[in-house]
Design a protein around this motif. Structure first.
Motif, PDB file in Angstrom:
ATOM      1  N   GLU A  58      26.348  46.708  35.189  1.00 16.21           N
ATOM      2  CA  GLU A  58      26.828  47.512  34.060  1.00 16.21           C
ATOM      3  C   GLU A  58      28.334  47.762  34.087  1.00 16.21           C
ATOM      4  N   TYR A  59      28.866  48.087  35.257  1.00 17.22           N
ATOM      5  CA  TYR A  59      30.283  48.420  35.352  1.00 17.22           C
ATOM      6  C   TYR A  59      31.143  47.257  35.820  1.00 17.22           C
ATOM      7  N   GLY A  60      30.523  46.242  36.430  1.00 12.43           N
ATOM      8  CA  GLY A  60      31.277  45.108  36.959  1.00 12.43           C
ATOM      9  C   GLY A  60      32.205  44.445  35.955  1.00 12.43           C
ATOM     10  N   PRO A  61      31.715  44.110  34.743  1.00 12.91           N
ATOM     11  CA  PRO A  61      32.608  43.478  33.769  1.00 12.91           C
ATOM     12  C   PRO A  61      33.791  44.373  33.371  1.00 12.91           C
ATOM     13  N   THR A  62      33.560  45.673  33.234  1.00 13.83           N
ATOM     14  CA  THR A  62      34.638  46.594  32.860  1.00 13.83           C
ATOM     15  C   THR A  62      35.670  46.710  33.980  1.00 13.83           C
ATOM     16  N   VAL A  63      35.188  46.817  35.214  1.00 13.28           N
ATOM     17  CA  VAL A  63      36.096  46.908  36.360  1.00 13.28           C
ATOM     18  C   VAL A  63      36.897  45.609  36.476  1.00 13.28           C
ATOM     19  N   THR A  64      36.252  44.474  36.252  1.00 12.13           N
ATOM     20  CA  THR A  64      36.947  43.181  36.315  1.00 12.13           C
ATOM     21  C   THR A  64      38.034  43.108  35.257  1.00 12.13           C
ATOM     22  N   ARG A  65      37.753  43.567  34.042  1.00 15.30           N
ATOM     23  CA  ARG A  65      38.779  43.564  32.978  1.00 15.30           C
ATOM     24  C   ARG A  65      39.948  44.473  33.345  1.00 15.30           C
ATOM     25  N   ALA A  66      39.659  45.634  33.920  1.00 11.96           N
ATOM     26  CA  ALA A  66      40.734  46.548  34.337  1.00 11.96           C
ATOM     27  C   ALA A  66      41.589  45.912  35.420  1.00 11.96           C
ATOM     28  N   LEU A  67      40.949  45.246  36.382  1.00 10.03           N
ATOM     29  CA  LEU A  67      41.704  44.565  37.436  1.00 10.03           C
ATOM     30  C   LEU A  67      42.512  43.407  36.854  1.00 10.03           C
ATOM     31  N   ASN A  68      41.964  42.724  35.863  1.00 10.45           N
ATOM     32  CA  ASN A  68      42.695  41.632  35.221  1.00 10.45           C
ATOM     33  C   ASN A  68      43.984  42.153  34.588  1.00 10.45           C
ATOM     34  N   TRP A  69      43.908  43.311  33.925  1.00  7.23           N
ATOM     35  CA  TRP A  69      45.096  43.900  33.311  1.00  7.23           C
ATOM     36  C   TRP A  69      46.122  44.280  34.396  1.00  7.23           C
ATOM     37  N   ILE A  70      45.645  44.864  35.491  1.00  3.06           N
ATOM     38  CA  ILE A  70      46.543  45.231  36.597  1.00  3.06           C
ATOM     39  C   ILE A  70      47.205  43.976  37.164  1.00  3.06           C
ATOM     40  N   LEU A  71      46.436  42.907  37.333  1.00  2.52           N
ATOM     41  CA  LEU A  71      46.988  41.664  37.869  1.00  2.52           C
ATOM     42  C   LEU A  71      47.946  41.005  36.883  1.00  2.52           C
ATOM     43  N   TYR A 111      53.531  39.709  36.187  1.00  2.00           N
ATOM     44  CA  TYR A 111      54.790  39.856  35.441  1.00  2.00           C
ATOM     45  C   TYR A 111      55.882  40.387  36.357  1.00  2.00           C
ATOM     46  N   LEU A 112      55.579  41.457  37.095  1.00  2.00           N
ATOM     47  CA  LEU A 112      56.574  42.052  37.990  1.00  2.00           C
ATOM     48  C   LEU A 112      56.968  41.098  39.113  1.00  2.00           C
ATOM     49  N   ALA A 113      56.040  40.230  39.530  1.00  2.00           N
ATOM     50  CA  ALA A 113      56.303  39.286  40.616  1.00  2.00           C
ATOM     51  C   ALA A 113      57.091  38.064  40.148  1.00  2.00           C
ATOM     52  N   LEU A 114      57.485  38.038  38.898  1.00  2.00           N
ATOM     53  CA  LEU A 114      58.291  36.947  38.332  1.00  2.00           C
ATOM     54  C   LEU A 114      57.507  35.640  38.236  1.00  2.00           C
ATOM     55  N   GLN A 159      55.173  36.908  30.350  1.00  2.00           N
ATOM     56  CA  GLN A 159      54.247  37.522  29.401  1.00  2.00           C
ATOM     57  C   GLN A 159      53.745  38.856  29.945  1.00  2.00           C
ATOM     58  N   LEU A 160      54.030  39.923  29.200  1.00  2.00           N
ATOM     59  CA  LEU A 160      53.546  41.255  29.568  1.00  2.00           C
ATOM     60  C   LEU A 160      52.042  41.357  29.290  1.00  2.00           C
ATOM     61  N   PRO A 161      51.344  42.216  30.036  1.00  2.00           N
ATOM     62  CA  PRO A 161      49.908  42.362  29.772  1.00  2.00           C
ATOM     63  C   PRO A 161      49.657  42.933  28.388  1.00  2.00           C
ATOM     64  N   GLY A 162      48.625  42.423  27.743  1.00  2.00           N
ATOM     65  CA  GLY A 162      48.253  42.908  26.419  1.00  2.00           C
ATOM     66  C   GLY A 162      46.802  43.339  26.417  1.00  2.00           C
ATOM     67  N   ARG A 163      46.318  43.662  25.242  1.00  2.00           N
ATOM     68  CA  ARG A 163      44.931  44.126  25.138  1.00  2.00           C
ATOM     69  C   ARG A 163      43.954  42.954  25.083  1.00  2.00           C
ATOM     70  N   SER A 164      44.326  41.867  24.406  1.00  2.00           N
ATOM     71  CA  SER A 164      43.370  40.777  24.228  1.00  2.00           C
ATOM     72  C   SER A 164      43.724  39.542  25.052  1.00  2.00           C
ATOM     73  N   HIS A 223      45.362  37.529  28.239  1.00  2.00           N
ATOM     74  CA  HIS A 223      45.719  37.712  29.641  1.00  2.00           C
ATOM     75  C   HIS A 223      46.454  36.471  30.127  1.00  2.00           C
ATOM     76  N   PRO A 224      47.690  36.625  30.621  1.00  2.00           N
ATOM     77  CA  PRO A 224      48.360  35.460  31.205  1.00  2.00           C
ATOM     78  C   PRO A 224      47.662  34.998  32.485  1.00  2.00           C
ATOM     79  N   VAL A 225      47.014  35.928  33.187  1.00  2.00           N
ATOM     80  CA  VAL A 225      46.314  35.624  34.433  1.00  2.00           C
ATOM     81  C   VAL A 225      44.856  35.297  34.134  1.00  2.00           C
ATOM     82  N   ARG A 226      44.382  34.211  34.716  1.00  2.00           N
ATOM     83  CA  ARG A 226      42.954  33.886  34.636  1.00  2.00           C
ATOM     84  C   ARG A 226      42.309  34.443  35.906  1.00  2.00           C
ATOM     85  N   PHE A 227      41.537  35.491  35.727  1.00  2.00           N
ATOM     86  CA  PHE A 227      40.927  36.205  36.860  1.00  2.00           C
ATOM     87  C   PHE A 227      39.433  36.290  36.619  1.00  2.00           C
ATOM     88  N   GLN A 228      38.658  35.680  37.503  1.00  2.00           N
ATOM     89  CA  GLN A 228      37.205  35.705  37.385  1.00  2.00           C
ATOM     90  C   GLN A 228      36.617  36.134  38.716  1.00  2.00           C
TER      91      GLN A 228
END
Length: 197
Positions: free
Chosen positions: A62-75, A80-83, A87-92, A94-99
């Motif tokens: 139930e919470y795994g997909p939501t937590v994964t999306r939150a971590l994707n935004w953090i990553l 971005y900060l790591a150069l 591309q800044l994080p957005g709502r829809s 994601h420059p990072v592919r995180f699975q």
């Protein structure tokens, strides 16, 4: 297949203005405190609370997909900060592919124990991050001069953020496998199994 997949495309050119925006964001974040410290303590506590409400499998389902999306935004923000990207994080998008291939059967106790179990990985990551900070400064200067920096430096910074991605998934009790002690700078490869909870 590795339980955590993290990848990112290198932009052909880096914009000089983003170097200054990154510096401003790093100053603001520095006032708050290092985010990895907050995540190191916060993610296991949040996971323990959610596991206590739904049980281990319920948390993952139930919470795994939501937590994964939150971590994707953090990553996205960390990349971005790591150069690694301009591309800044957005709502829809994601420059990072995180699975994350969710696994295990977390309990309240195992979620909280990850605070302690993560310490060795955090220490090694902190040492590598110090080297990464030097690489980042050189890369930022090169971007200001030439709007680019060497692929080898980009791959090193990518490896650091990839390590952090595996560690965050572990701290959030999304995966049972301990983060590998490897600075993987190429394509993701399966991590060696570990007996740590």
């Amino acid at each position: 297949m590795a339980p955590v997949a993290f990848d990112l495309e290198r932009p052909p050119v880096f914009q000089r203005a983003h170097v200054f925006l990154r510096l401003a964001l790093l100053v603001v974040i520095g006032w708050i405190g290092h985010p990895l410290g907050l995540l190191w303590l916060g993610l296991p506590v949040v996971a323990a609370i959610l596991v206590s409400q739904k049980g281990g499998q319920g948390y993952l389902d139930e919470y795994g997909p939501t937590v994964t999306r939150a971590l994707n935004w953090i990553l996205d923000l960390v990349a971005y900060l790591a150069l690694l990207t301009d591309q800044l994080p957005g709502r829809s998008e994601h420059p990072v592919r995180f699975q994350v291939e969710r696994s295990g059967s977390p309990t309240v106790g195992s979620a909280l124990l990850r605070i302690l179990f993560a310490i060795p990985s955090l220490i090694v990551l902190a040492i590598l991050t110090f080297v990464g900070a030097l690489v980042w400064v050189i890369a930022a200067v090169l971007v200001l001069v030439d709007e680019n920096y060497p692929e080898s430096m980009w791959r090193f910074l990518l490896g650091l953020v990839r390590w952090e991605a595996c560690l965050l998934a572990y701290l959030a009790s999304l995966v049972d496998r301990y983060p590998p002690f490897t600075l993987e700078t190429g394509s993701m490869s399966p991590a060696a199994p570990s007996s740590r909870p």
